[in-house]
Scaffold this motif. Structure first.
Motif, short mmCIF file in Angstrom:
data_model
loop_
_atom_site.label_atom_id
_atom_site.label_comp_id
_atom_site.label_asym_id
_atom_site.label_seq_id
_atom_site.Cartn_x
_atom_site.Cartn_y
_atom_site.Cartn_z
N TYR A 175 35.79 12.30 47.63
CA TYR A 175 35.72 11.74 46.29
C TYR A 175 37.12 11.47 45.77
O TYR A 175 38.12 11.95 46.31
N VAL A 176 37.20 10.67 44.71
CA VAL A 176 38.47 10.36 44.05
C VAL A 176 38.74 11.45 43.04
O VAL A 176 37.88 11.79 42.21
N GLU A 177 39.93 12.01 43.07
CA GLU A 177 40.26 13.12 42.18
C GLU A 177 40.34 12.67 40.72
O GLU A 177 40.55 11.49 40.41
N ALA A 178 40.19 13.64 39.83
CA ALA A 178 40.06 13.36 38.40
C ALA A 178 41.25 12.59 37.84
O ALA A 178 41.09 11.67 37.03
N GLU A 179 42.45 12.95 38.25
CA GLU A 179 43.63 12.29 37.70
C GLU A 179 43.63 10.79 38.02
O GLU A 179 43.89 9.95 37.15
N ALA A 180 43.30 10.45 39.27
CA ALA A 180 43.27 9.04 39.66
C ALA A 180 42.15 8.30 38.96
O ALA A 180 42.30 7.13 38.58
N LEU A 181 41.01 8.96 38.77
CA LEU A 181 39.89 8.32 38.09
C LEU A 181 40.23 8.08 36.62
O LEU A 181 39.91 7.01 36.06
N THR A 182 40.90 9.04 36.00
CA THR A 182 41.33 8.87 34.61
C THR A 182 42.30 7.70 34.49
O THR A 182 42.22 6.91 33.53
N ASP A 183 43.22 7.58 35.44
CA ASP A 183 44.17 6.45 35.43
C ASP A 183 43.42 5.12 35.43
O ASP A 183 43.77 4.20 34.67
N ARG A 184 42.43 4.99 36.29
CA ARG A 184 41.66 3.74 36.38
C ARG A 184 40.93 3.46 35.07
O ARG A 184 40.90 2.32 34.58
N ALA A 185 40.31 4.50 34.51
CA ALA A 185 39.55 4.31 33.28
C ALA A 185 40.46 3.89 32.12
O ALA A 185 40.12 2.99 31.34
N LEU A 186 41.62 4.51 32.01
CA LEU A 186 42.53 4.18 30.91
C LEU A 186 43.10 2.78 31.06
O LEU A 186 43.32 2.09 30.06
N GLU A 187 43.35 2.37 32.27
CA GLU A 187 43.82 0.99 32.48
C GLU A 187 42.77 -0.01 31.99
O GLU A 187 43.09 -1.02 31.36
N TRP A 188 41.51 0.29 32.28
CA TRP A 188 40.43 -0.59 31.81
C TRP A 188 40.36 -0.60 30.28
O TRP A 188 40.20 -1.65 29.67
N VAL A 189 40.49 0.57 29.67
CA VAL A 189 40.43 0.65 28.21
C VAL A 189 41.54 -0.18 27.58
O VAL A 189 41.32 -0.94 26.61
N ARG A 190 42.74 -0.07 28.12
CA ARG A 190 43.89 -0.78 27.55
C ARG A 190 43.75 -2.30 27.65
O ARG A 190 44.36 -3.03 26.86
N ASN A 191 42.95 -2.77 28.59
CA ASN A 191 42.79 -4.21 28.76
C ASN A 191 41.70 -4.81 27.89
O ASN A 191 41.41 -6.00 27.97
N GLY A 192 41.06 -3.99 27.05
CA GLY A 192 39.98 -4.48 26.20
C GLY A 192 40.50 -5.20 24.96
O GLY A 192 41.65 -5.02 24.55
N ASP A 193 39.64 -6.00 24.39
CA ASP A 193 39.96 -6.70 23.14
C ASP A 193 39.64 -5.80 21.95
O ASP A 193 38.61 -5.11 21.93
N ASP A 194 40.50 -5.85 20.94
CA ASP A 194 40.34 -4.97 19.78
C ASP A 194 39.01 -5.19 19.06
O ASP A 194 38.43 -4.24 18.52
N GLY A 195 38.51 -6.39 19.05
CA GLY A 195 37.31 -6.67 18.27
C GLY A 195 36.00 -6.44 19.01
O GLY A 195 34.93 -6.66 18.44
N VAL A 196 36.08 -6.01 20.26
CA VAL A 196 34.87 -5.83 21.06
C VAL A 196 34.65 -4.34 21.31
O VAL A 196 35.52 -3.66 21.86
N PRO A 197 33.50 -3.80 20.94
CA PRO A 197 33.24 -2.37 21.19
C PRO A 197 33.14 -2.09 22.68
O PRO A 197 32.71 -2.95 23.45
N GLN A 198 33.50 -0.88 23.07
CA GLN A 198 33.52 -0.52 24.48
C GLN A 198 32.61 0.68 24.75
O GLN A 198 32.58 1.63 23.97
N PHE A 199 31.93 0.61 25.89
CA PHE A 199 31.22 1.77 26.41
C PHE A 199 31.87 2.13 27.74
O PHE A 199 31.95 1.31 28.66
#
Length: 451
Positions: A162-186
């Motif tokens: 499996y992918v360790e937690a730190e690497a998975l968190t990195d991927r998730a945060l990169e995705w969050v940062r690429n979102g548009d401010d006006g669009v809600p995220q799940f």
């Protein structure tokens, strides 16, 4: 609409987190979160392992409905489909291959990382042997024996399961940062680190023990735990618990990093839900890990919801079927007809019991197990028809089967199970089978899955 974050952790039992009263400081960051949220003290999974548990979490439906849990039937509606149709940008990040796109869990996600095509070089090397050599041949058997002996005797885990937690968190945060401010995220993140083998970072081990356990020794101990649990010494059992708790602490730190990163990137507090797909056994009833049993150490899971309405401890019985309806409620969207659970935010919410299920996934075998847990009782029916009944008030450790003594209680549970099985029959179907290639099957084997 507010951002929604769902964090699930594999194999995390309720009584090893701080807000459930655990005497070790495994979850200091999550404890702070729980102080400001709704804590559901009596939340239970509907299954004893990942594959049958996740349909209830992400589709609010029972594992054995709609053709079973070999893959997600089109008759099921995923939480992500509801949110995506409602205007949410959706991202999912995990590395349990039973939750991969092959099994239908990518439905509704605009971005989905399941590590399906991301095995380590050592795992690929091992699988090259399996793919290219005759499994009955001497060369194959010699190399396979070498791999197994390396893991068992030297304590080296060959391949990355499996992918360790730190690497998975990195991927998730990169995705969050690429979102548009006006669009809600799940965002859904599923952390695997608490699943055995327990190989936590040294910094977290030192919170619970003086000497750090090397990875090779931890993996070797995992083998003994699974294959010869009766031979574990008291010291080895204590070490296993130290490692398990250290893994929880490690994930706790990553959840804090994830949520802080989201708050910084989005400049607001999201709705946060946190739970586990099932717990973990440590010899309470003889076995370790999370086999096809229905004891509370495997079914009782932590569940908390932070939605801005302040802290509250809820003692009502809750099933993970109720999680997706709750998050749809938080989004202000209409509940789909396919959901079988109910929102925990409903004024009239009530649940009299939680039904748990398991079945052999071999289509040639008709083997189903069921459990029904109420506040005071647990009824279990095995595939051979044998029954167990536990009085949870007098016998919370589930030691004494009283099915022959409490005839009226047993009869009521038999009737409840008959009704449940009728509903399953009405929602039957055929989802076919999923053909796993050697890379996927081998990584699942490294996690102890034999299905």
């Amino acid at each position: 609409m507010r951002d929604i974050v769902l964090v699930t952790v594999d194999s995390l039992r309720a009584d090893h987190v701080g807000w459930h009263g655990y005497d070790r400081d495994t979850t200091p960051n999550l404890d702070e979160l729980a102080a400001d949220g709704r804590v559901f003290s009596n939340a239970f999974a509907h299954a004893c392992s990942t594959r049958p548990s996740f349909p209830s979490i992400l589709t609010s439906s029972y594992a054995l409905a709609h053709g079973g849990f070999e893959r997600l039937s089109d008759e099921r509606t995923t939480l992500t489909e509801v949110l995506s149709d409602g205007g949410y940008r959706t991202g999912g990040f995990h590395s349990n291959l039973y939750l991969s796109a092959d099994f239908g869990y990518d439905r509704g996600f605009s971005t989905f990382f399941d590590s399906r095509s991301d095995p380590s070089m050592t795992a690929r090397a091992r699988n090259f042997v399996k793919r290219t050599l005759d499994s009955d041949g001497l060369v194959y058997r010699t190399l396979q024996a070498a791999f197994d002996a390396t893991e068992k005797h030297a304590g080296v885990e060959v391949g990355s399961a499996y992918v360790e937690a730190e690497a998975l968190t990195d991927r998730a945060l990169e995705w969050v940062r690429n979102g548009d401010d006006g669009v809600p995220q799940f965002l859904w993140v599923h952390y695997m680190d608490v699943h055995h083998p327990y190989v936590p970072p040294a910094e977290h081990q030192r919170r619970f023990r003086d000497e750090v356990v090397p990875d090779r020794e931890a993996v070797q101990l995992r083998r003994k735990m699974l294959e010869s649990p009766a031979e574990l010494s008291d010291e080895e059992q204590a070490t296993i618990l130290d490692l398990y708790d250290a893994e929880i602490a490690s994930v706790d730190s990553q959840v804090e990093r994830l949520l802080n990163g989201i708050r910084w990137a989005r400049d607001e507090d999201p709705v946060v839900a946190f739970t586990a797909d099932h717990g973990e056994a440590f010899g309470e009833h003889g076995g370790y890990s999370h086999g096809a049993t229905f004891y509370d150490e495997v079914l009782h899971v932590p569940l908390l919801l932070v939605d801005g309405d302040g802290g509250e401890r809820v003692e009502d019985l809750v099933g993970l079927l109720d999680l997706s309806p709750t998050l749809v409620d938080c989004a202000g969207l209409e509940q789909p007809a396919a959901f079988e659970g109910r929102s925990l935010l409903a004024d009239d919410f009530s649940r009299s019991d939680v039904v748990a299920e398991w079945a052999d996934t071999d289509p040639e075998v008709d083997a189903r197990r069921f459990a029904i847990r109420s506040a005071d009782w647990k009824y279990v029916r095995m595939e051979d028809g044998k029954e167990r009944l536990y009085d949870l008030t007098a016998d919370p450790e589930e030691r004494t089967n009283v099915v022959d003594d409490e005839l009226d209680v047993a009869a009521k549970f038999r009737g409840r199970l008959a009704n449940h099985r009728e509903r399953l029959a009405e929602a039957d179907g055929d989802v076919g089978t999923v053909e796993m290639d050697d890379d996927v099957a081998e990584r699942l084997r490294l996690l102890g899955y034999q299905e």
